[in-house]
Scaffold this motif. Sequence first.
Motif, PDB file in Angstrom:
ATOM      1  N   ILE A 199       0.868  -1.189  -0.256  1.00  0.00           N
ATOM      2  CA  ILE A 199       0.398   0.128  -0.110  1.00  0.00           C
ATOM      3  C   ILE A 199       0.936   1.509   0.042  1.00  0.00           C
ATOM      4  N   THR A 200       2.087   1.212   0.511  1.00  0.00           N
ATOM      5  CA  THR A 200       2.866   2.530   0.942  1.00  0.00           C
ATOM      6  C   THR A 200       4.257   2.546  -0.283  1.00  0.00           C
ATOM      7  N   GLY A 201       3.890   0.977  -1.414  1.00  0.00           N
ATOM      8  CA  GLY A 201       5.299   0.658  -2.546  1.00  0.00           C
ATOM      9  C   GLY A 201       6.338   0.852  -1.474  1.00  0.00           C
ATOM     10  N   MET A 202       6.638   0.206  -0.270  1.00  0.00           N
ATOM     11  CA  MET A 202       8.183  -0.213  -0.456  1.00  0.00           C
ATOM     12  C   MET A 202       8.510  -1.335  -0.433  1.00  0.00           C
ATOM     13  N   ASP A 203       9.718  -1.083  -0.498  1.00  0.00           N
ATOM     14  CA  ASP A 203      10.286  -2.361  -1.710  1.00  0.00           C
ATOM     15  C   ASP A 203      10.881  -3.327   0.294  1.00  0.00           C
ATOM     16  N   VAL A 204      10.486  -4.122   0.561  1.00  0.00           N
ATOM     17  CA  VAL A 204      11.126  -4.948   2.068  1.00  0.00           C
ATOM     18  C   VAL A 204      12.287  -5.779   2.548  1.00  0.00           C
ATOM     19  N   ALA A 205      12.963  -6.097   0.828  1.00  0.00           N
ATOM     20  CA  ALA A 205      14.289  -6.512   0.985  1.00  0.00           C
ATOM     21  C   ALA A 205      15.336  -5.548   0.767  1.00  0.00           C
ATOM     22  N   ALA A 206      15.130  -4.349  -0.069  1.00  0.00           N
ATOM     23  CA  ALA A 206      15.887  -2.924   0.112  1.00  0.00           C
ATOM     24  C   ALA A 206      15.696  -2.867   1.697  1.00  0.00           C
ATOM     25  N   ALA A 207      14.462  -2.410   2.168  1.00  0.00           N
ATOM     26  CA  ALA A 207      14.988  -2.087   2.987  1.00  0.00           C
ATOM     27  C   ALA A 207      15.612  -2.869   4.310  1.00  0.00           C
ATOM     28  N   MET A 253      28.087  -8.497  -5.041  1.00  0.00           N
ATOM     29  CA  MET A 253      27.053  -8.824  -4.606  1.00  0.00           C
ATOM     30  C   MET A 253      25.963  -8.034  -5.170  1.00  0.00           C
ATOM     31  N   LYS A 254      24.957  -8.556  -5.645  1.00  0.00           N
ATOM     32  CA  LYS A 254      23.603  -8.003  -6.732  1.00  0.00           C
ATOM     33  C   LYS A 254      23.124  -7.254  -5.803  1.00  0.00           C
ATOM     34  N   PRO A 255      22.044  -5.755  -5.680  1.00  0.00           N
ATOM     35  CA  PRO A 255      21.477  -5.610  -4.521  1.00  0.00           C
ATOM     36  C   PRO A 255      19.948  -6.325  -4.208  1.00  0.00           C
ATOM     37  N   MET A 256      20.099  -6.146  -2.863  1.00  0.00           N
ATOM     38  CA  MET A 256      18.652  -7.293  -2.282  1.00  0.00           C
ATOM     39  C   MET A 256      17.588  -6.017  -2.787  1.00  0.00           C
ATOM     40  N   THR A 257      16.504  -7.138  -3.535  1.00  0.00           N
ATOM     41  CA  THR A 257      15.267  -6.075  -3.747  1.00  0.00           C
ATOM     42  C   THR A 257      13.133  -7.080  -4.043  1.00  0.00           C
ATOM     43  N   ASP A 258      12.567  -6.921  -3.593  1.00  0.00           N
ATOM     44  CA  ASP A 258      11.677  -8.131  -3.715  1.00  0.00           C
ATOM     45  C   ASP A 258      11.728  -8.895  -4.389  1.00  0.00           C
ATOM     46  N   SER A 259      12.001  -8.338  -5.717  1.00  0.00           N
ATOM     47  CA  SER A 259      11.668  -8.847  -7.006  1.00  0.00           C
ATOM     48  C   SER A 259      12.692 -10.500  -7.651  1.00  0.00           C
ATOM     49  N   VAL A 260      14.010  -9.896  -6.658  1.00  0.00           N
ATOM     50  CA  VAL A 260      14.801 -11.490  -6.451  1.00  0.00           C
ATOM     51  C   VAL A 260      14.917 -11.700  -5.839  1.00  0.00           C
ATOM     52  N   THR A 261      15.071 -11.506  -4.310  1.00  0.00           N
ATOM     53  CA  THR A 261      14.970 -11.487  -3.176  1.00  0.00           C
ATOM     54  C   THR A 261      13.968 -13.268  -2.489  1.00  0.00           C
ATOM     55  N   THR A 262      14.692 -14.322  -2.430  1.00  0.00           N
ATOM     56  CA  THR A 262      13.508 -15.258  -1.853  1.00  0.00           C
ATOM     57  C   THR A 262      13.914 -15.325  -0.023  1.00  0.00           C
ATOM     58  N   MET A 263      12.671 -15.879   0.415  1.00  0.00           N
ATOM     59  CA  MET A 263      12.285 -15.604   1.678  1.00  0.00           C
ATOM     60  C   MET A 263      13.707 -16.111   2.798  1.00  0.00           C
ATOM     61  N   ALA A 264      13.839 -16.892   1.918  1.00  0.00           N
ATOM     62  CA  ALA A 264      15.119 -18.694   1.906  1.00  0.00           C
ATOM     63  C   ALA A 264      16.463 -17.328   2.333  1.00  0.00           C
ATOM     64  N   ASP A 265      16.635 -16.575   1.136  1.00  0.00           N
ATOM     65  CA  ASP A 265      17.942 -15.093   1.646  1.00  0.00           C
ATOM     66  C   ASP A 265      17.985 -14.267   2.716  1.00  0.00           C
TER      67      ASP A 265
END
Lengths: 125, 125, 125, 125
Positions: free
Chosen positions: C89-97, D1-13
């Motif tokens: 809803i807020t457009g945040m990237d969780v993994a990046a955060a 290391m490639k940046p962690m973002t939601d589209s490429v990062t698994t929960m296991a990562d």
Amino acid sequence: MKPMTDSVTTMADLKARVLAFARERDWEQFHAPKNLSMALAAEAGELMEHFLWATPEQSQAVARDAAKRGKIEDELADVVIYSLEFANITGMDVAAAIERKMVENAKKYPVEKSRGRSEKYTDLK
Amino acid sequence: MKPMTDSVTTMADLKARVLAFARERDWEQFHAPKNLSMALAAEAGELMEHFLWATPEQSQAVARDAAKRGKIEDELADVVIYSLEFANITGMDVAAAIERKMVENAKKYPVEKSRGRSEKYTDLK
Amino acid sequence: MKPMTDSVTTMADLKARVLAFARERDWEQFHAPKNLSMALAAEAGELMEHFLWATPEQSQAVARDAAKRGKIEDELADVVIYSLEFANITGMDVAAAIERKMVENAKKYPVEKSRGRSEKYTDLK
Amino acid sequence: MKPMTDSVTTMADLKARVLAFARERDWEQFHAPKNLSMALAAEAGELMEHFLWATPEQSQAVARDAAKRGKIEDELADVVIYSLEFANITGMDVAAAIERKMVENAKKYPVEKSRGRSEKYTDLK
């Protein structure tokens, strides 16, 4: 025994009531400050659950809804019971702590600066 | 004005103190039950933060640590302040609600069944 | 459809799963950040409830108890579901955060200073 | 290391990232489920604090406010970090738990009954 109501019941009366309940069940052993703070927070969560999807305005009606009011009073009671037991176990005087905190709050939020405003004191200009 | 302490301060005294503070700042407009329940839960979280990594036993010492005790009293005060304001805004009698809840609790947790035991009443045999 | 497990499921997969569920029910209207943060905190409270009176050591056994594990997994799932929907809803990237926060944490808690210690970084010497 | 973002990062990562951080500091000894559930709830409280007095509508703007967004992302990250570490310590598969919970939720909230409605499933007719 006369009924307990806010106008005639002191904090000390309520603290004694809560402590007696715990002592009778030999529960003081479980009432470490850590555990009581968790129980308090968990009950605060249950209180909140009644208002999750309501707007602030609608939440007034929720709190007055005949079917829910009793439960909401129960959750509020639980929060205060654990607060009082926390004070019992740690030897804190709640009324004195509140008075001290409100004096502090009055300095952080002087009437002329904070009237009608909800900003945190660090954001008040 | 005589100092507020638990032994001489009624719930009604404290509720009036808290309400006057809010009224003076025209803050009742922000004090919807939803908002107060959130503020209460957030303060409960801050109280907990003092005990996160301590064992229950160690948490007794944390609560008595000279450097931390004042802050812990402040968090407890905040929790009770928001509880009282919640009661103000919704017209609840806290002492009566506590008394009613403790009568209920006494039925769920009869002394002979629950003495020295921390199980939830649904798990007590 | 292959089963969702941690090793093959990206955060984006999970976020999409949660968002589709809400959209299908036209629930985005209720999912203001304020409301989602409350729901998240309420679920966190429910997760805690399983561990209120256990010692930290005993809590390991609680989490592995056959009768409770399923419920505990459900509460954890609820917490993460609301976290993901908050991000949606807020457009945040969780993994990046998370990555950014962990870099920050590594500065606050250098290995040599914090090894085996639970103090807050402000108390580490 | 490639940046962690939601589209490429698994929960296991992410779980591995969080676990490595704790192990490097010998912090697993503090990470009992009880303690992690408290830390998680405390962080959820901090996330909520940003939205206490805003209306749900206003909370959208708060979450996008340049001065606050970074802090809000930090709180959300903290919540998910503790959720992941809870899963690490208890051996739970978060994605599988979410999938299972959403299947359950779909039964409690069938689309035709729950569309556009915020009532709890027990109140849906």
